[in-house]
Design an enzyme around this catalytic site. Structure first.
Site, PDB file in Angstrom:
ATOM      1  N   ARG A 188       0.836  -1.219   0.000  1.00  0.00           N
ATOM      2  CA  ARG A 188       0.000   0.000   0.000  1.00  0.00           C
ATOM      3  C   ARG A 188       0.866   1.263   0.000  1.00  0.00           C
ATOM      4  O   ARG A 188       0.546   2.260   0.665  1.00  0.00           O
ATOM      5  CB  ARG A 188      -0.939   0.044   1.217  1.00  0.00           C
ATOM      6  CG  ARG A 188      -1.895  -1.091   1.294  1.00  0.00           C
ATOM      7  CD  ARG A 188      -2.946  -1.084   0.185  1.00  0.00           C
ATOM      8  NE  ARG A 188      -3.732  -2.283   0.263  1.00  0.00           N
ATOM      9  CZ  ARG A 188      -3.436  -3.390  -0.434  1.00  0.00           C
ATOM     10  NH1 ARG A 188      -2.410  -3.436  -1.286  1.00  0.00           N
ATOM     11  NH2 ARG A 188      -4.188  -4.469  -0.309  1.00  0.00           N
ATOM     12  N   SER A 230     -10.162  -0.773   4.604  1.00  0.00           N
ATOM     13  CA  SER A 230      -9.337  -0.948   5.809  1.00  0.00           C
ATOM     14  C   SER A 230      -8.814   0.413   6.247  1.00  0.00           C
ATOM     15  O   SER A 230      -8.213   1.133   5.448  1.00  0.00           O
ATOM     16  CB  SER A 230      -8.137  -1.854   5.502  1.00  0.00           C
ATOM     17  OG  SER A 230      -8.608  -3.144   5.178  1.00  0.00           O
ATOM     18  N   GLU A 301      -4.174   3.966   6.766  1.00  0.00           N
ATOM     19  CA  GLU A 301      -4.084   3.779   5.309  1.00  0.00           C
ATOM     20  C   GLU A 301      -4.937   4.862   4.630  1.00  0.00           C
ATOM     21  O   GLU A 301      -4.619   5.365   3.558  1.00  0.00           O
ATOM     22  CB  GLU A 301      -4.616   2.387   4.939  1.00  0.00           C
ATOM     23  CG  GLU A 301      -4.447   2.049   3.476  1.00  0.00           C
ATOM     24  CD  GLU A 301      -5.010   0.665   3.142  1.00  0.00           C
ATOM     25  OE1 GLU A 301      -4.854  -0.261   3.957  1.00  0.00           O
ATOM     26  OE2 GLU A 301      -5.602   0.533   2.056  1.00  0.00           O
TER      27      GLU A 301
HETATM   28  C1  LIG Z   1     -15.224  -1.117   0.800  1.00  0.00           C
HETATM   29  C2  LIG Z   1     -13.802  -0.822   0.440  1.00  0.00           C
HETATM   30  C3  LIG Z   1     -12.904  -1.864   0.242  1.00  0.00           C
HETATM   31  C4  LIG Z   1     -11.573  -1.601  -0.098  1.00  0.00           C
HETATM   32  N1  LIG Z   1     -10.740  -2.639  -0.311  1.00  0.00           N
HETATM   33  C5  LIG Z   1      -9.479  -2.393  -0.705  1.00  0.00           C
HETATM   34  C6  LIG Z   1      -8.590  -3.476  -1.000  1.00  0.00           C
HETATM   35  O1  LIG Z   1      -8.963  -4.642  -0.932  1.00  0.00           O
HETATM   36  N2  LIG Z   1      -7.332  -3.183  -1.399  1.00  0.00           N
HETATM   37  C7  LIG Z   1      -6.883  -1.885  -1.504  1.00  0.00           C
HETATM   38  O2  LIG Z   1      -5.733  -1.674  -1.896  1.00  0.00           O
HETATM   39  N3  LIG Z   1      -7.688  -0.838  -1.215  1.00  0.00           N
HETATM   40  C8  LIG Z   1      -8.965  -1.063  -0.840  1.00  0.00           C
HETATM   41  N4  LIG Z   1      -9.781  -0.012  -0.544  1.00  0.00           N
HETATM   42  C9  LIG Z   1      -9.242   1.347  -0.559  1.00  0.00           C
HETATM   43  C10 LIG Z   1      -9.344   2.035  -1.922  1.00  0.00           C
HETATM   44  O3  LIG Z   1     -10.192   1.313  -2.776  1.00  0.00           O
HETATM   45  C11 LIG Z   1      -8.003   2.185  -2.607  1.00  0.00           C
HETATM   46  O4  LIG Z   1      -7.106   2.848  -1.777  1.00  0.00           O
HETATM   47  C12 LIG Z   1      -8.133   2.957  -3.925  1.00  0.00           C
HETATM   48  O5  LIG Z   1      -7.002   2.694  -4.705  1.00  0.00           O
HETATM   49  C13 LIG Z   1      -8.274   4.462  -3.738  1.00  0.00           C
HETATM   50  O6  LIG Z   1      -8.567   5.043  -5.009  1.00  0.00           O
HETATM   51  P1  LIG Z   1      -9.467   6.325  -5.149  1.00  0.00           P
HETATM   52  O7  LIG Z   1      -9.540   6.675  -6.575  1.00  0.00           O
HETATM   53  O8  LIG Z   1     -10.771   6.155  -4.468  1.00  0.00           O
HETATM   54  O9  LIG Z   1      -8.586   7.407  -4.366  1.00  0.00           O
HETATM   55  P2  LIG Z   1      -9.099   8.582  -3.429  1.00  0.00           P
HETATM   56  O10 LIG Z   1      -9.790   8.018  -2.246  1.00  0.00           O
HETATM   57  O11 LIG Z   1      -9.822   9.602  -4.211  1.00  0.00           O
HETATM   58  O12 LIG Z   1      -7.697   9.195  -2.973  1.00  0.00           O
HETATM   59  C14 LIG Z   1      -6.839   8.468  -2.113  1.00  0.00           C
HETATM   60  C15 LIG Z   1      -5.468   9.176  -2.109  1.00  0.00           C
HETATM   61  O13 LIG Z   1      -4.897   9.085  -3.412  1.00  0.00           O
HETATM   62  C16 LIG Z   1      -4.598  10.374  -3.927  1.00  0.00           C
HETATM   63  N5  LIG Z   1      -4.897  10.352  -5.357  1.00  0.00           N
HETATM   64  C17 LIG Z   1      -6.082  10.044  -5.951  1.00  0.00           C
HETATM   65  N6  LIG Z   1      -5.971  10.099  -7.292  1.00  0.00           N
HETATM   66  C18 LIG Z   1      -4.691  10.445  -7.542  1.00  0.00           C
HETATM   67  C19 LIG Z   1      -3.970  10.677  -8.746  1.00  0.00           C
HETATM   68  N7  LIG Z   1      -4.543  10.568  -9.954  1.00  0.00           N
HETATM   69  N8  LIG Z   1      -2.651  11.011  -8.637  1.00  0.00           N
HETATM   70  C20 LIG Z   1      -2.076  11.138  -7.431  1.00  0.00           C
HETATM   71  N9  LIG Z   1      -2.706  10.957  -6.262  1.00  0.00           N
HETATM   72  C21 LIG Z   1      -4.004  10.606  -6.328  1.00  0.00           C
HETATM   73  C22 LIG Z   1      -5.503  11.335  -3.154  1.00  0.00           C
HETATM   74  O14 LIG Z   1      -4.929  12.637  -3.106  1.00  0.00           O
HETATM   75  C23 LIG Z   1      -5.562  10.671  -1.801  1.00  0.00           C
HETATM   76  O15 LIG Z   1      -4.432  11.042  -1.040  1.00  0.00           O
HETATM   77  C24 LIG Z   1     -11.132  -0.245  -0.219  1.00  0.00           C
HETATM   78  C25 LIG Z   1     -12.040   0.809  -0.039  1.00  0.00           C
HETATM   79  C26 LIG Z   1     -13.365   0.534   0.278  1.00  0.00           C
HETATM   80  C27 LIG Z   1     -14.335   1.667   0.441  1.00  0.00           C
END
Ligand SMILES: Cc1cc2nc3c(=O)[nH]c(=O)nc-3n(C[C@H](O)[C@H](O)[C@H](O)COP(=O)(O)OP(=O)(O)OC[C@H]3O[C@@H](n4cnc5c(N)ncnc54)[C@H](O)[C@@H]3O)c2cc1C
Length: 308
Positions: A188, A230, A301
């Site tokens: 991560r 998480s 995280e």
């Molecule tokens: C129900 C649930 C289950 C999940 N299960 C998992 C799992 O199994 N494995 C896992 O790894 N994660 C999991 N996650 C967490 C999440 O899905 C991941 O972290 C995902 O990759 C976040 O992407 P996002 O587009 O929603 O980012 P956001 O939530 O919008 O942003 C997260 C961070 O990334 C930065 N960011 C976003 N886009 C960019 C970009 N284009 N360039 C640079 N920085 C950026 C933001 O500034 C912020 O700091 C889960 C979440 C939920 C709600």
């Protein structure tokens, strides 16, 4: 006669001055002032962003960053909002939602813009006869978020399939394409998680073949409801954060309308109407109790945005 107004949620008035607001809406007609952030995250909490705008293309993204810099405003890059917790007071600056959504498939390579939802990319890969992403069933968020945090599940991490990604350095405006080695991926984690570089798009290498049917085992182990996934990183494979929180006796603990899930200790749920403060108080309780009982520091995280 008394008149009562039911106020659903109290938002502080945006701090930004009026002339800056006018300038912003003139340059970015699609932008908004005092935009509630709870709409844009899976936890469904958070007050308003003083300034908010979707960036549908690179030029708008660069213009938005320049606006923030020239106005000495902090800015925050948001994508799917599945891994963020916004403060109840919102964000005193500009929130830029990455909204580029182009996706191309060439032979065994899929190139997706940062704003493409991972699940959509998986569907497109499968319908184009490509296999390799099936383990990401149930992985929320966008391509940009996945690259930044080396997201993954069921034994497949972003680093395992990434071929290259295009990044924007917001300081210099430089755009550069990098191979996986550049990112220093870990659990991560990536180098860009600790810099401010922005993912614009990413290319993944898949294989031609019938997509496999993968059952997501997590449907039985993870709770349903409003969460950010998480909340804490696992300190190690042997000591997952959920297990530590469970052993600390905190499963099911509730503060206000937020709760440490009864199903999985590493999930904090918004039961409906929770505040960011409720969630932060649970986070603080989990951290202090785990530290006290096991001497282990839990690290978030989820990205906590705004006041802490
Ligand atoms: C129900 C649930 C289950 C999940 N299960 C998992 C799992 O199994 N494995 C896992 O790894 N994660 C999991 N996650 C967490 C999440 O899905 C991941 O972290 C995902 O990759 C976040 O992407 P996002 O587009 O929603 O980012 P956001 O939530 O919008 O942003 C997260 C961070 O990334 C930065 N960011 C976003 N886009 C960019 C970009 N284009 N360039 C640079 N920085 C950026 C933001 O500034 C912020 O700091 C889960 C979440 C939920 C709600």
């Amino acid at each position: 006669m008394s008149i009562y107004f039911k106020i659903e949620k109290w938002y502080p008035v945006a701090m930004a001055n009026e002339s800056l607001q006018n300038e912003f809406t003139k340059i970015f007609p699609e932008g908004t002032i005092a935009e509630p952030l709870d709409k844009y995250c899976t936890l469904k909490v958070g007050g308003p962003a003083d300034f908010f705008c979707k960036a549908k293309d690179l030029e708008t993204l660069k213009n938005l960053i320049n606006f923030a810099k020239n106005s000495s405003l902090p800015y925050f890059i948001l994508s799917g909002g599945t891994n963020v917790l916004f403060d109840d007071k919102g964000f005193r600056g500009l929130v830029i939602k990455i909204d580029f959504k182009n996706l191309e498939i060439k032979d065994e390579y899929i190139t997706a813009d940062a704003g493409v939802i991972v699940a959509l990319m998986m569907n497109r890969a499968a319908s184009s006869g490509l296999t390799g992403l099936e383990k990401w069933i149930g992985l929320p968020g966008t391509v940009g978020g996945a690259v930044r945090g080396n997201a993954g599940c069921n034994g497949l991490e972003t680093k395992d399939v990434l071929v290259k990604a295009t990044l924007l350095n917001p300081e210099t405006g430089e755009i550069h394409e990098e191979e996986p080695g550049y990112f220093g991926f870990g659990y991560r984690d990536s180098k860009i998680k600790h810099s401010n570089e922005i993912v614009l798009n990413a290319t993944f290498h898949l294989k031609k073949g019938e997509p496999q049917k993968v059952e997501d085992p997590r449907v039985f182990t993870q709770p349903k409801g409003l969460s950010a996934g998480s909340f804490f990183k696992n300190p190690s494979l042997a000591t997952p954060a959920g297990m530590l929180i469970d052993k600390a006796g905190l499963k099911g603990t509730r503060i206000g309308n937020a709760q440490i899930s009864e199903v999985h200790g590493n999930f904090i749920l918004n039961l409906g109407g929770a505040t960011a403060k409720d969630i932060k108080d649970l986070v603080a309780l989990a951290k202090s109790t785990v530290k006290e009982k096991f001497g282990i520091n839990l690290e978030e995280e989820v990205k906590i945005v705004g006041e802490r």
